[in-house]
Each structure stands twice: as structure tokens, then as C-alpha cells.
Design a protein around this motif. Structure first.
Motif, mmCIF file in Angstrom:
data_model
loop_
_atom_site.group_PDB
_atom_site.id
_atom_site.type_symbol
_atom_site.label_atom_id
_atom_site.label_comp_id
_atom_site.label_asym_id
_atom_site.label_seq_id
_atom_site.Cartn_x
_atom_site.Cartn_y
_atom_site.Cartn_z
ATOM 1 N N VAL A 1 -4.607 2.385 -6.392
ATOM 2 C CA VAL A 1 -3.811 2.891 -5.271
ATOM 3 C C VAL A 1 -2.458 2.190 -5.221
ATOM 4 C CG1 VAL A 1 -3.769 3.366 -2.805
ATOM 5 C CG2 VAL A 1 -5.957 3.309 -4.002
ATOM 6 N N ILE A 2 -2.442 0.888 -5.432
ATOM 7 C CA ILE A 2 -1.173 0.155 -5.424
ATOM 8 C C ILE A 2 -0.276 0.635 -6.560
ATOM 9 C CG2 ILE A 2 -0.089 -2.116 -5.574
ATOM 10 C CD1 ILE A 2 -1.663 -1.601 -2.977
ATOM 11 N N ALA A 3 -0.851 0.863 -7.738
ATOM 12 C CA ALA A 3 -0.071 1.361 -8.872
ATOM 13 C C ALA A 3 0.556 2.714 -8.550
ATOM 14 C CB ALA A 3 -0.953 1.459 -10.110
ATOM 15 N N GLN B 1 -4.791 6.949 0.455
ATOM 16 C CA GLN B 1 -6.204 6.657 0.649
ATOM 17 C C GLN B 1 -6.943 6.828 -0.678
ATOM 18 O OE1 GLN B 1 -7.837 10.169 3.161
ATOM 19 N NE2 GLN B 1 -9.268 9.967 1.438
ATOM 20 N N PRO B 2 -8.090 6.154 -0.834
ATOM 21 C CA PRO B 2 -8.947 6.387 -1.986
ATOM 22 C C PRO B 2 -9.859 7.586 -1.753
ATOM 23 C CG PRO B 2 -9.895 4.690 -0.618
ATOM 24 C CD PRO B 2 -8.590 5.094 0.046
ATOM 25 N N TYR C 1 -3.294 10.843 -2.069
ATOM 26 C CA TYR C 1 -4.722 10.637 -2.347
ATOM 27 C C TYR C 1 -4.870 10.130 -3.769
ATOM 28 C CZ TYR C 1 -9.330 12.188 -4.060
ATOM 29 O OH TYR C 1 -10.550 12.269 -4.658
ATOM 30 N N CYS C 2 -5.677 9.078 -3.938
ATOM 31 C CA CYS C 2 -5.860 8.458 -5.249
ATOM 32 C C CYS C 2 -7.336 8.492 -5.628
ATOM 33 C CB CYS C 2 -5.349 7.017 -5.230
ATOM 34 S SG CYS C 2 -5.533 6.155 -6.812
ATOM 35 N N PRO C 3 -7.751 9.414 -6.503
ATOM 36 C CA PRO C 3 -9.173 9.548 -6.832
ATOM 37 C C PRO C 3 -9.703 8.450 -7.742
ATOM 38 C CG PRO C 3 -7.875 11.062 -8.149
ATOM 39 C CD PRO C 3 -6.921 10.427 -7.186
ATOM 40 N N ALA D 1 -14.954 11.107 7.252
ATOM 41 C CA ALA D 1 -13.654 10.527 7.622
ATOM 42 C C ALA D 1 -12.747 10.336 6.417
ATOM 43 C CB ALA D 1 -13.866 9.197 8.335
ATOM 44 N N GLY D 2 -12.221 11.427 5.890
ATOM 45 C CA GLY D 2 -11.219 11.305 4.832
ATOM 46 C C GLY D 2 -11.547 12.043 3.566
ATOM 47 N N ALA D 3 -12.797 11.939 3.092
ATOM 48 C CA ALA D 3 -13.253 12.624 1.876
ATOM 49 C C ALA D 3 -12.213 12.482 0.759
ATOM 50 C CB ALA D 3 -13.583 14.076 2.194
ATOM 51 N N ALA D 4 -11.660 13.607 0.292
ATOM 52 C CA ALA D 4 -10.667 13.556 -0.781
ATOM 53 C C ALA D 4 -9.262 13.854 -0.257
ATOM 54 C CB ALA D 4 -11.042 14.543 -1.882
ATOM 55 N N GLY D 5 -9.001 13.444 0.965
ATOM 56 C CA GLY D 5 -7.660 13.592 1.525
ATOM 57 C C GLY D 5 -7.612 14.531 2.707
ATOM 58 N N GLY D 6 -6.792 14.187 3.704
ATOM 59 C CA GLY D 6 -6.747 14.912 4.956
ATOM 60 C C GLY D 6 -5.690 16.001 5.002
#
Length: 337
Positions: free
Chosen positions: A101-103, A115-116, A213-215, A130-135
Motif C-alpha cells: 500500500v505504501i509503494a 485501503q487493502p 484500493y490495493c489488492p 466494512a470495505g471489502a475490495a473498495g468503497g
């Protein structure tokens, strides 16, 4: 050296979660990291437990329970780092959850928050509420997620494994560049809890920043650690706060139109609760609307100087998710047009 990162866990009477999940946070592989537990006026022995069993973790305390929003604002005012990660106490993390995520965020100056991938702790193949794969938000600002629409949760079959700009990042595992946190003033403490992260993301987007979103990063969330899903107070906060953030962040004329329609849609929920024999939830919707109306002048003073056209934001579904889900029977994100 990597940018400095502070993982900040806001705790309120959550000793059991801290005991269960802090060990996973301590196993995080990142070379410029500090972990902070911010206690929000707990009345159990959470603080003493952390100090005794996790001496390497910094403990900061608030004198009262200021809610999720106010509590984090007060704690983060005392934390210095390039990045803040707001992490719920009921989240199990994987060892390499921070670096991807930082990268991603370092690669683009305009990325303010991310978010992860968030999956369910009790069913690790399934996306979590609460979030899943992005809101995302629909045309009337109803929140939903890739991987979770209302009460339908998808299994993770790698269908959402691409990095993508989203509308909002989940407060369960919320990454934000500290300079943008400070620029926006953090969370709106008047919201107390629920949708405060959506409001912050919306304000960031109005300023021209991106939410991602960062999978490649994955965490597992219990959910409902403080307020259970079937809780009238949670229902009240959700209905009230959703209207407040619409007033705060939409262009004025657009806000009036969408809020008018939205309140009528909420009225259907009011009848649903009533006919389902849930009078406390019916009352919660009424209270949410009443308190929104009472605070309309206060909320007006919080409107940012810039409100971008709603449809221009990435992460907006330009139709009604209520209509798609309940009438058209579309249950999965990737089947939305």
C-alpha cells in the motif's frame, strides 16, 4: 529508508481484541514502523494489559470516549509519521500488509488515502462488510463495496485483484498520508462514528486527491466489535451521518435535490422496519432525520470551499444501488452496468 508509518489502533474496552490481534500487528514486516494503541477512555484494564504485555507499543490515552472520529483526532494529534494507518482493534493483518500500500501511494503524489483487501475473519474466503475490495457510492450516496452489496458477500475468487481508484477507503484499515490528514483537519468529530471515513475521503476528492484500493495487501476483519450490526444506535448514526456528509460535500443545488430524494428512500426503510416489528429501528431512522434537520445550519458552516460535480468522482455508481439490488436483483458488483 522507507517513509515512516504509524499503525494507530483506537481502543475502547477492547482488551480481548488486543490480546488476540496485536501479535499479528507486531509481526508486520516494515522497517520504519511504530505501533500505537490510542485508548478512548476505556473502563476495562486494556491500558494496563498493553503496557504489561506489549512494552514495545506506545500507549496514548484520551480522558473520555470521544467516538471513532473524535478519538482518532485527539490521538493522531500526538503522533508523528509520514503515513498513518487507522486500524481497528478487531483486525488480523498479514506480515506483508503494509509495504504494497505504501509503494502504491508513494508512486503518485495525488493519492491521499488507500485501503487493502478486507476479508472476513470468520470466513477468510469471503469479503467483509466494512470495505471489502473498495468503497463506492450510488447516485443518492448509498455506500456499498466491490465484493459486498447490502447483505450479500462475495467469495474472493481474484475477481477484484487490480489496483483501482475508489470513492472511499474503509476505516477498518485506513492508510492516509499524514500531511493530507492535517490539511483536511482529520475526521469530523460531530459524526462520532460511522461514515466519518467516507466524509474524509469525499473532502479529499473535492480537493483533487485520489483514494485507492490495493489488492496486494490483505487483512481479516471481525466486524461489529464495538457496535453490532443489529443495533438501533448504529442505524441512527448511519441514517443521520449519510445525510450530513451529502450536505457537506455535494454542490449546493445538487445536495438539495439528492437529499430530498434520499429522505424519501429512507422513508421506505422506515416502513420496512415498522412492518418487520422493529420499532426501535423505525425510531432510529426518525431520530436520524430529525437530528440531521436540527444540525443543518451547523453543517452548512462545514461545507468546503470546493464541491466538485458528483458524477465526476471516481467510485460513483451513477444509478440507484437500491433499485439495482432489490428490483433488478443484481447482487454482485461486477454485474452492475
Amino acid at each position: 529508508m522507507n517513509p515512516s508509518v504509524a499503525v494507530v489502533i483506537l481502543n475502547w474496552n477492547g482488551k480481548a481484541f488486543l490480546e488476540q490481534f496485536l501479535p499479528s500487528v507486531l509481526r508486520s514486516k516494515y522497517d520504519n514502523l511504530k505501533i500505537v494503541v490510542g485508548d478512548n477512555g476505556s473502563t476495562d484494564d486494556s491500558v494496563a494489559f498493553v503496557k504489561e504485555n506489549f512494552p514495545g507499543i506506545e500507549v496514548l490515552t484520551n480522558d473520555l470516549n470521544y467516538g471513532f472520529a473524535g478519538g482518532y483526532n485527539r490521538i493522531l494529534a500526538r503522533v508523528e509519521a509520514d503515513y498513518y494507518i487507522l486500524l481497528n482493534s478487531d483486525v488480523e493483518v498479514t506480515p506483508n500488509w503494509i509495504e504494497p500500500v505504501i509503494a502504491l501511494m508513494e508512486a503518485d503524489e495525488l493519492i491521499a488515502a488507500a485501503q487493502p483487501k478486507i476479508k472476513a475473519f470468520h470466513n477468510k474466503k469471503q469479503f467483509e462488510y466494512a470495505g471489502a475490495a473498495g468503497g463506492f457510492l450510488d447516485i443518492y450516496a448509498y455506500p456499498f463495496c466491490r465484493g459486498r452489496i447490502f447483505n450479500v458477500y462475495e467469495d474472493d475468487q481474484n475477481q477484484y485483484n487490480e489496483q483501482q481508484e475508489i470513492f472511499w477507503a474503509s476505516g477498518a484499515a485506513f492508510f492516509i498520508k499524514s500531511r493530507y490528514w492535517k490539511e483536511t483537519g482529520g475526521l469530523d468529530a460531530d459524526l462520532f462514528a460511522h461514515m466519518e471515513e467516507i466524509d474524509l475521503c469525499w473532502r479529499l476528492k473535492n480537493l483533487g486527491y485520489k483514494i485507492m484500493y490495493c489488492p496486494e495487501s490483505e487483512v481479516f476483519h471481525v466486524g461489529g466489535g464495538t457496535l453490532q450490526t443489529e443495533n438501533p444506535f448504529k442505524t441512527y448514526l448511519n441514517f443521520r451521518n449519510n445525510l450530513i456528509i451529502m450536505q457537506k460535500n455535494l454542490p449546493a443545488g445538487d445536495a438539495a435535490f439528492r437529499i430530498f430524494i434520499r429522505m424519501w428512500i429512507d422513508f421506505i426503510a422506515w416502513w420496512h422496519f415498522l412492518l418487520s416489528g422493529k420499532p426501535k429501528f423505525t425510531l432510529a431512522v426518525s431520530k436520524g432525520h430529525w437530528h440531521f434537520v436540527k444540525s443543518v445550519f451547523k453543517t452548512a458552516k462545514k461545507r468546503t470551499q470546493v464541491q466538485r460535480p458528483y458524477a465526476e468522482h471516481a467510485g460513483v455508481y451513477n444509478s440507484s444501488i437500491v433499485w439495482a439490488f432489490f428490483i433488478k436483483k443484481i447482487k454482485y458488483f461486477n454485474r452492475l452496468s
